[in-house]
Write an enzyme that holds these catalytic residues in place. Sequence first.
Site, PDB file in Angstrom:
ATOM      1  N   ARG A  53      16.132  -3.314 -35.957  1.00 48.04           N
ATOM      2  CA  ARG A  53      16.325  -4.727 -35.594  1.00 48.04           C
ATOM      3  C   ARG A  53      16.537  -5.676 -36.779  1.00 48.04           C
ATOM      4  O   ARG A  53      16.839  -6.849 -36.553  1.00 48.04           O
ATOM      5  CB  ARG A  53      15.169  -5.252 -34.745  1.00 48.04           C
ATOM      6  N   ASP A  54      16.406  -5.208 -38.012  1.00 48.02           N
ATOM      7  CA  ASP A  54      16.591  -6.131 -39.142  1.00 48.02           C
ATOM      8  C   ASP A  54      17.390  -5.466 -40.261  1.00 48.02           C
ATOM      9  O   ASP A  54      17.020  -5.512 -41.429  1.00 48.02           O
ATOM     10  CB  ASP A  54      15.229  -6.594 -39.662  1.00 48.02           C
ATOM     11  N   ILE A  55      18.543  -4.871 -39.879  1.00 50.91           N
ATOM     12  CA  ILE A  55      19.372  -4.184 -40.862  1.00 50.91           C
ATOM     13  C   ILE A  55      20.339  -5.177 -41.504  1.00 50.91           C
ATOM     14  O   ILE A  55      21.164  -5.781 -40.834  1.00 50.91           O
ATOM     15  CB  ILE A  55      20.158  -3.027 -40.205  1.00 50.91           C
TER      16      ILE A  55
ATOM     17  N   HIS B  54      21.907 -11.457 -37.140  1.00 49.93           N
ATOM     18  CA  HIS B  54      21.477 -10.489 -36.131  1.00 49.93           C
ATOM     19  C   HIS B  54      22.288 -10.659 -34.850  1.00 49.93           C
ATOM     20  O   HIS B  54      22.850 -11.730 -34.582  1.00 49.93           O
ATOM     21  CB  HIS B  54      19.981 -10.653 -35.848  1.00 49.93           C
TER      22      HIS B  54
END
Length: 599
Positions: free
Chosen positions: A469-471, A511
């Site tokens: 979720r936080d790439i 995101h």
Amino acid sequence: MVTLFCAVVGVAGSTFPVDINENKSVGHLKKAIKEEKMYQFPADELQLFLAKAGGNAWLSSLTEDVKKLKKGEKTALVKSLTQEEKELQGEDPISECLEGMDPPKVKQIHVLVALPPGTSSAPISDGTDLWLSRFQHSEVAKLTLLPTRGDLNEFIGQPLPVKIGLPQSVFQAWSSPLILGQLLRDKLFELNDISPCEFLKDSVFSAAFLYPQVDGDATESAFHYFWDSIIRVVLGFVFRRAYVNRDSSRKSSSGLKRPDFLFALDHICVFRGEEKEPRTSITVPREELSKKLVWSYGGVPYVFGYAASGFELELFAIYQDVTGNVKTHLIGGFNLQHAPERFRLVLALLNLCLLFPAIVQNCPASAGTEFMDIHRANGVKVRLSPIFVDKIFHTQEEYRRVKQIYDSLKAYGVPCADAVVTVDSDQLRLTLKPRGIEMKPCSLSELFVALGNVLEALVVLHRNGWMHRDIRWSNVIKHIDRVEWFLIDFADAAQSPQKYPSGDHLTHDEHASDIFMEGGSHTTAVDLWAVGYLVKTSKIEREWTAEPERALFLDRLMNPDPSARPTADEALQLLSRFEREAAEQESQGKGVRKKHRRA
């Protein structure tokens, strides 16, 4: 205009010249002497006498009388020349005073100066600030001027470019072989009763330095104050804004990380130390100097460090050899139980200080992140070390949550990702490995590698029902020693799917939009959107999209409809095909260029 060389009677120090018109008076000469020496009393309180050797000759600088005069001693001749009836009067013209004498020349003393009562041995000002300014102006300016490793042993033992001024009483007392000895004394100090470096003397050569309250049976902790009384004090005195830390890994549970002593200029650790208690072989801290260091200093020839076991201390140049291994080169050994050896170490440290700025200025930016503390907005403290990364959490709840995530990653065998190697529940600390560098790919081939590494991690992660979720590039880190990347910071990882508002704290522009849809939910597809975002924010998006099929693939990854995005498995297969095709095109292109050159 005439140049008169003057000497202050009863005060150690060098002679000094005063230029004055012969038509001026003795009173003008007194004023010129006051201004030259920056005396803080009226000029008319000075007493001046001619330095006659007999007949019409001046005192020669080569005579014993003058040599003793410069040491602050009064010989019978000097006493006779400074009798009250021989004092020059303020209203007398200079020309009349010089009448009948030989023309003044160099290597002579012409005027003897007597200070007012009560000031003959008192310093007019502290010379510490002036010494420090002149010393820092003596620093080696260019990397090419640094001594070679082989010359460092001689370099650290050379006389200081600017000697430290001491009053006569201290200068003579420290000349004893049991304290300093004349040879070493003359490398460090000079006589100066006018403006001695009193503050420097009291700060660096303190009672703790002169009379250490530690013996050979003491513990390592007991020696910390002793080592600091020399090394930390000297380095900190020369570089007032340096960062100094010690024992910073003692409270950590991750073993070898930070050095026992750390000295950094502009965030670059140019000097470090490894320390052990007296009964430990010095080979142990010596080996730790190279084992704990991951070279991040680019092309500089060396940095410095020391290994200490009780009173035994060794100085080293630390460097990277042609094979990339970190090595140490011994440049000096010291037995600090003896006072002369402590003074010799001060000389070595001060000479090394002359090299630090040139080394720091030529280090790459990565050297400044070798040791760094980062404070996140969520209260997490990140401590960077050469091999490890510590994360210290603000709350027990957050610590347990992130630990459970990494426990799951370990159980699933997620590749290309950082991993917890030790935990400290008391300190709410997780220690993770590896430590890499934040660096985007510089070519299309490197981008294929980085994306492939990320997708390899996602294949396993998604298969087990989790999403990162936080790439983004700040969480895709390059290995220090090879062209591969790995995924970090799983603090926002969660099981798939997640309902809104889970993840709502993440930034909207970095995101996938499905995370922020009120009343909706998001799945592992958000990570595929993020892979596309990596391409969009890389240095070579234009080169990627030059191939139509790759451009369509990018559009699929970032499709607003999550169901239209490929899975991690599918994306990895497509990426592998694109990489093979790009390599074939590159190979064919080289062949064509080679034929053209032959033609």
